[in-house]
Motif scaffolding. Structure first.
Motif, short mmCIF file in Angstrom:
data_model
loop_
_atom_site.label_atom_id
_atom_site.label_comp_id
_atom_site.label_asym_id
_atom_site.label_seq_id
_atom_site.Cartn_x
_atom_site.Cartn_y
_atom_site.Cartn_z
N THR A 44 0.83 -1.20 0.00
CA THR A 44 0.00 0.00 0.00
C THR A 44 0.86 1.25 0.00
OG1 THR A 44 -1.75 -1.19 1.19
CG2 THR A 44 -1.84 1.21 1.23
N THR A 45 1.93 1.25 0.80
CA THR A 45 2.83 2.40 0.84
C THR A 45 3.42 2.69 -0.53
OG1 THR A 45 3.43 1.93 3.15
CG2 THR A 45 4.94 3.31 1.88
N THR A 46 3.91 1.64 -1.20
CA THR A 46 4.53 1.81 -2.51
C THR A 46 3.57 2.40 -3.51
OG1 THR A 46 5.94 -0.11 -2.06
CG2 THR A 46 5.79 0.63 -4.33
N ASN A 47 2.38 1.83 -3.60
CA ASN A 47 1.42 2.29 -4.60
C ASN A 47 0.84 3.66 -4.26
OD1 ASN A 47 1.00 0.19 -6.82
ND2 ASN A 47 0.97 -1.07 -4.97
N LEU A 48 0.68 3.97 -2.97
CA LEU A 48 0.23 5.31 -2.61
C LEU A 48 1.28 6.36 -2.98
CD1 LEU A 48 -1.51 5.01 0.89
CD2 LEU A 48 -2.57 5.44 -1.35
N ALA A 49 2.55 6.03 -2.75
CA ALA A 49 3.62 6.95 -3.11
C ALA A 49 3.61 7.21 -4.62
CB ALA A 49 4.97 6.39 -2.67
N LEU A 50 3.42 6.15 -5.40
CA LEU A 50 3.38 6.29 -6.85
C LEU A 50 2.14 7.07 -7.29
CD1 LEU A 50 4.61 2.72 -7.76
CD2 LEU A 50 5.78 4.86 -8.33
N ALA A 51 1.03 6.90 -6.57
CA ALA A 51 -0.18 7.67 -6.89
C ALA A 51 0.04 9.15 -6.64
CB ALA A 51 -1.36 7.15 -6.08
N LEU A 52 0.66 9.49 -5.52
CA LEU A 52 0.96 10.89 -5.23
C LEU A 52 1.90 11.48 -6.28
CD1 LEU A 52 1.45 10.64 -1.37
CD2 LEU A 52 -0.39 11.89 -2.53
N LYS A 53 2.89 10.68 -6.69
CA LYS A 53 3.80 11.13 -7.74
C LYS A 53 3.06 11.37 -9.04
CE LYS A 53 7.65 9.58 -10.60
NZ LYS A 53 6.79 9.46 -11.81
N ALA A 54 2.13 10.48 -9.39
CA ALA A 54 1.36 10.62 -10.62
C ALA A 54 0.51 11.89 -10.61
CB ALA A 54 0.48 9.40 -10.84
#
Length: 293
Positions: A44-54
């Motif tokens: 969840t941390t990894t994908n949330l970080a990537l979502a914020l980056k997107a």
């Protein structure tokens, strides 16, 4: 144990009172936590970080699970961080995320057999002696439980907010409530709760069912007076992407799973903006205090 932890440089002018310093280069520090292991917190941390980056933010991940670091594998990263002028470590770059983990400094097959003070010192140095580059958000992948790492974060770092990840299962919710209560006791704002593995989606027929129970995180959020940031399914593509170092936010950025992460990331950022969060200005640090009962 073969270790390269000695490669973390020691700054000669480092303040002895870390409790009074913000992390250089970081605007908001967000702890992603769970009371229990195995609930998908690191994924969840990894994908949330990537979502914020997107969504246009500058984002990093600090892997604070020193006994079981996951971020190097999840981001497909190998090797050892470079030293910036002998003073700081340069974060590794994975899918556009600045990342630091003990996993870059210790051999994969070697267990970290450290007592509490050693873990505390290692976490502090990884946080403060990494050359973070103008981050809007540094997401901290926390270990399970409520131990030394969590108290170190609350005492020494200006945490803007915490997010609790749980599954709908009663035993996971029990531990998640303890994690949430811990952050409340140390005056760290809880941004909300994420229910992971909320439903199982069959990869063959698409049938969706609540195999771990239904509505547990929503009831927990209502009882605690906090927000349910969102619900994520148990889906094979999330697992295979994490194992392969290509998270689903990268492999299928416009798919329904990525949409779910984007919705949660937006809600989390909005909640952070609306809170009166502790200042991360190094000139006026607003540090949480420990309340023991």
């Amino acid at each position: 144990m073969t270790s390269r932890i000695s490669q973390i440089p020691t700054s000669a002018n480092r303040s002895a009172n870390l409790e009074q310093r913000a992390i250089p280069g970081v605007k908001h520090l967000i702890a992603i936590a769970s009371g229990k292991g195995g609930v998908g917190k690191s994924t969840t941390t990894t994908n949330l970080a990537l979502a914020l980056k997107a969504q246009g933010a500058r984002v990093g991940i600090l892997d604070a699970d020193l006994y079981g670091p996951s971020q190097p594998r999840m981001l497909g990263l190998e090797g050892t961080p470079e030293s910036a002028g002998g003073q700081r470590l340069k974060p590794m770059q994975g899918h556009g995320l600045q990342t630091m983990s003990i996993g870059f400094l210790v051999d994969d097959a070697s267990p970290v057999i450290w007592r509490g003070p050693m873990v505390t010192q290692a976490l502090t140095r990884l946080a403060y002696e990494t050359q973070w580059d103008n981050l809007d958000y540094l997401l901290v992948d926390m270990p399970p439980g409520t131990g030394d790492i969590h108290l170190t974060m609350a005492q020494r770092m200006p945490v803007s907010g915490a997010v609790i990840v749980t599954t709908p299962q009663d035993i996971a919710l029990l531990d998640a409530r303890k994690g949430l209560a811990m952050f409340e006791k140390v005056n760290v704002p809880v941004l909300g709760i994420i229910e992971n593995m909320s439903t199982h989606i069959c990869s063959e027929c698409g049938h969706e069912e609540h195999i771990f129970g239904e509505g547990g995180a929503r009831r927990m959020a209502e009882d605690a007076g906090t927000a349910l940031l969102g619900e994520l399914p148990l889906h094979i593509h999330i697992r295979t992407g994490s194992d392969a170092g290509i998270p689903v936010m990268v492999s299928d950025p416009r798919g329904p799973l990525a949409t779910a992460y984007n919705i949660i990331a937006t809600a989390m950022a909005h909640k952070l903006d609306t809170l009166s969060a502790p200042s991360t200005d190094a000139r006026e640090p607003a540090m949480p205090t420990i309340v023991m009962e």
